[in-house]
Design an enzyme around this catalytic site. Sequence first.
Site, PDB file in Angstrom:
ATOM      1  N   GLU A 279       1.012  -1.193   0.001  1.00  0.00           N
ATOM      2  CA  GLU A 279      -0.083  -0.054  -0.179  1.00  0.00           C
ATOM      3  C   GLU A 279       1.019   1.235   0.005  1.00  0.00           C
ATOM      4  O   GLU A 279       1.724   1.362   0.736  1.00  0.00           O
ATOM      5  CB  GLU A 279      -0.743  -0.080   1.190  1.00  0.00           C
ATOM      6  CG  GLU A 279      -1.839  -1.088   1.353  1.00  0.00           C
ATOM      7  CD  GLU A 279      -2.810  -1.013   2.556  1.00  0.00           C
ATOM      8  OE1 GLU A 279      -3.632  -0.085   2.796  1.00  0.00           O
ATOM      9  OE2 GLU A 279      -2.647  -1.856   3.294  1.00  0.00           O
ATOM     10  N   ARG A 494       5.228 -12.906   9.490  1.00  0.00           N
ATOM     11  CA  ARG A 494       5.923 -11.690   9.381  1.00  0.00           C
ATOM     12  C   ARG A 494       7.291 -11.765  10.060  1.00  0.00           C
ATOM     13  O   ARG A 494       7.684 -12.490  11.100  1.00  0.00           O
ATOM     14  CB  ARG A 494       5.264 -10.627  10.177  1.00  0.00           C
ATOM     15  CG  ARG A 494       3.885 -10.276   9.541  1.00  0.00           C
ATOM     16  CD  ARG A 494       3.005  -9.267  10.162  1.00  0.00           C
ATOM     17  NE  ARG A 494       3.520  -8.010  10.058  1.00  0.00           N
ATOM     18  CZ  ARG A 494       3.199  -6.922  10.688  1.00  0.00           C
ATOM     19  NH1 ARG A 494       2.206  -6.866  11.286  1.00  0.00           N
ATOM     20  NH2 ARG A 494       4.090  -5.578  10.709  1.00  0.00           N
ATOM     21  N   LYS A 504       3.711   3.454  11.010  1.00  0.00           N
ATOM     22  CA  LYS A 504       3.632   4.711  10.244  1.00  0.00           C
ATOM     23  C   LYS A 504       3.354   6.005  11.172  1.00  0.00           C
ATOM     24  O   LYS A 504       4.267   6.970  11.478  1.00  0.00           O
ATOM     25  CB  LYS A 504       3.166   4.914   9.183  1.00  0.00           C
ATOM     26  CG  LYS A 504       2.955   6.303   8.372  1.00  0.00           C
ATOM     27  CD  LYS A 504       1.819   6.334   7.241  1.00  0.00           C
ATOM     28  CE  LYS A 504       1.680   7.687   6.670  1.00  0.00           C
ATOM     29  NZ  LYS A 504       0.569   7.826   5.795  1.00  0.00           N
TER      30      LYS A 504
END
Length: 783
Positions: A279, A494, A504
């Site tokens: 994204e 992950r 973020k």
Amino acid sequence: MLTENENDVRLFQTIGLSEQKAKETLKNANVTKNLKLAINEAAKSGPISQDVGILLYHLASKIKNQIADKIPFVTDYITERKLDTVQRIDAALVYLLANMSNDVNIANFEESCGIGVVVSPEQIEEEVEKFIKAHKSEIIEKRYRFNSGPLMQQVRNILMWADGKAVKNEFDIQFLDLLGPKTDADLAPAPKQAKQPKDKQPKVKKPEVAKEEQKEAKLNNEKTEAQTISELMRTKVNFHKPGENYQTEGYVVTPNTHRLLQQHLKVTGGKVRTRFPPEPNGILHIGHAKAININFGYAAAHDGICYLRYDDTNPEKEEEKFFVGIRDMVEWLGYKPARITHSSDYFQQLYEWAVELIRKGQAYVCHQSGEEIKGFNPPPSPWRDRLVEESLQLFNDMKDGLLEEGEATLRMKVTLEEGKQDPVAYRIKYLPHHRTGDQWCIYPTYDYTHCLCDSIENITHSLCTKEFQSRRSSYYWLCNALDVYCPVQWEYGRLNVSYTVVSKRKIARLIQEGIVTDWDDPRLFTLTALRRRGFPAEAVNNFCAQMGVTGAQATVDPAALEATVRDVLNLTATRSMVVLEPIKLTMRNFPQEKPIKLTVPDFPNEPEKGRHEITFDEIVYIEASDFKEIEEKGFRRLTPKQPVGLKHAGVVVTFQSIEKDASGNITNITVKQEPVSERNKPKAFIHWVSHPTLASVRLYERLFKHKNPEDTSEVPNGFLSDINPASKKEVVAYMDASLTRTAKVYDKYQFERIGFFSVDPDTKPGKLVFNRTVTLKEDAGKV
């Protein structure tokens, strides 16, 4: 006409048994009867996938005659994916045997089988960590020869429903954290034990115990980790071949599957085709490096191609700098996309397919608010059964901007793995899109977009992280509902790193608070930060390879990544002499009137790789830590009673006198020099600089004090309260003038005896700036 046996063989093959296994099964009348009953029951729910078939066979072969009448009951739980492992089926059979005389208490039955119990990677990590700590001294002593099998079994006993592979992987990761990479000694065959006299022979273990320990020892001594992505993808990963999607566990086969696969193969030519679909709403971090390597690396290792596809379906959060930054980092890691695509390329096709879903009665317009459908058990939508024509009109109104944001969504009629029903396919957003402008005011969601874009692009392997496993059912369902080619989704764990944050929002807070300078501050673990700090792309890729491709989430200490960085820089970073804390040294008997020019190798062990020139004169500067005015046991460098050698100069210097200022700081040490010989061979050689150039050197440590700065049990006041005040120190260093002529931004150097350093982008003409990448040794410089 086929015989009954031949019919049964074919029936058993439909659930994934080989012909030989099917024939062997027919030899056991009881198992055959049970399996046919289970298959017939399961078939009522639709086609039987291979993973369900395996579980049905386990049920048929393990169930006791006393409870054979419960086969339909257990089969229903298997087809509903509630009994999804052999462990759960075994628990179900134990419960049913123990409660034969009573009606099945559903709540008690499901509890005893662990239905709905999910063992998180964090739980596995916590339990493994407890056992590692309890046996730490023995593990350190025996290193990789320590038999971890019994500990794994104890963890499995505590976490009954944990994935065994995930448990083993967590042990492997924590062993690596504790012991570091395997050494040659670890990989060497175990020394043979001397034979004991007969009367002192230990008791013989039971055969099954000895056999299990031998198996475990073999696993522990086997070198399983790959050193490069290419090696990992060629030798350690067993994905299906292109066009053989149907052989993958869990893949849903429809009557049109093989026709669609043949069309797919004509487009791809039978080549592997993957994609990296970020994204564009943030900067990539170390976890994304694993995703990049897996997707691009798998394609490269199998002579295939990989697309970079921006998943740009949320105009609210997408910015141009993120598009540019993502591409830069993919290329920095050494990968070139075969094509750069966008989910927005397919907005028209996606819309048309949404209309088709509504027409088929498999999607509907809903007016529940976002708050109402949050969580795992939202109330059912009262609009689920609204008329197709009504949904078509409302969806068209959504597209034409006749409804307000939040007033309606398009939802799919499908249940996800975790039980959540009817995920949203489209929502209204009155925001311009960076590529389509104001053309659309409805935008598709990830659940709707991702699989269909994979289908459009004929992706062979849809590789994604473990959290998307719960979307796998909607992935397969949606492709099959629209009767389009369906790729295979594979999930892997992950990659997370301790002592950092990658969110973020949290990095933005660090920037706003002035704790870090920007997204590429070298103390962060964004990819831009790692590049700026001097981490070679090759080292990042090798680190990802060593983590492997498993379903378990990996959280590793930064030391593991730093060790990989040292391995690469040790072979590639040019050596140079730099002094960070200088003390002046004057040789009273320097033999030349003018400075001497010395030519030294860029790599002392490989002089053929290049050389550079340095200056040697009567005044040199050494590290303050290389002189002690008061003798200390074990100190091997310069003292009033102990001489020391100067690297590359071929001389030994002996203390004569010392000068200090009014504050007691050393301003000069006078020494006598003489050539190195057998008679005066020093205990050590130190680095030095003469006629130095000044440069700014930034020394970095961990940004956070605790392993998990986001964990409020470790850091009750939040991650901003956990900042290490010593995470950055800037010093003015003395370096050889040759560096000013050669150093360019991102060039890597080993400052001899100090560490590895990289030229920072802040460098300007006449002002060199270096970042310390890593120290020479793992434990140096730790706070």
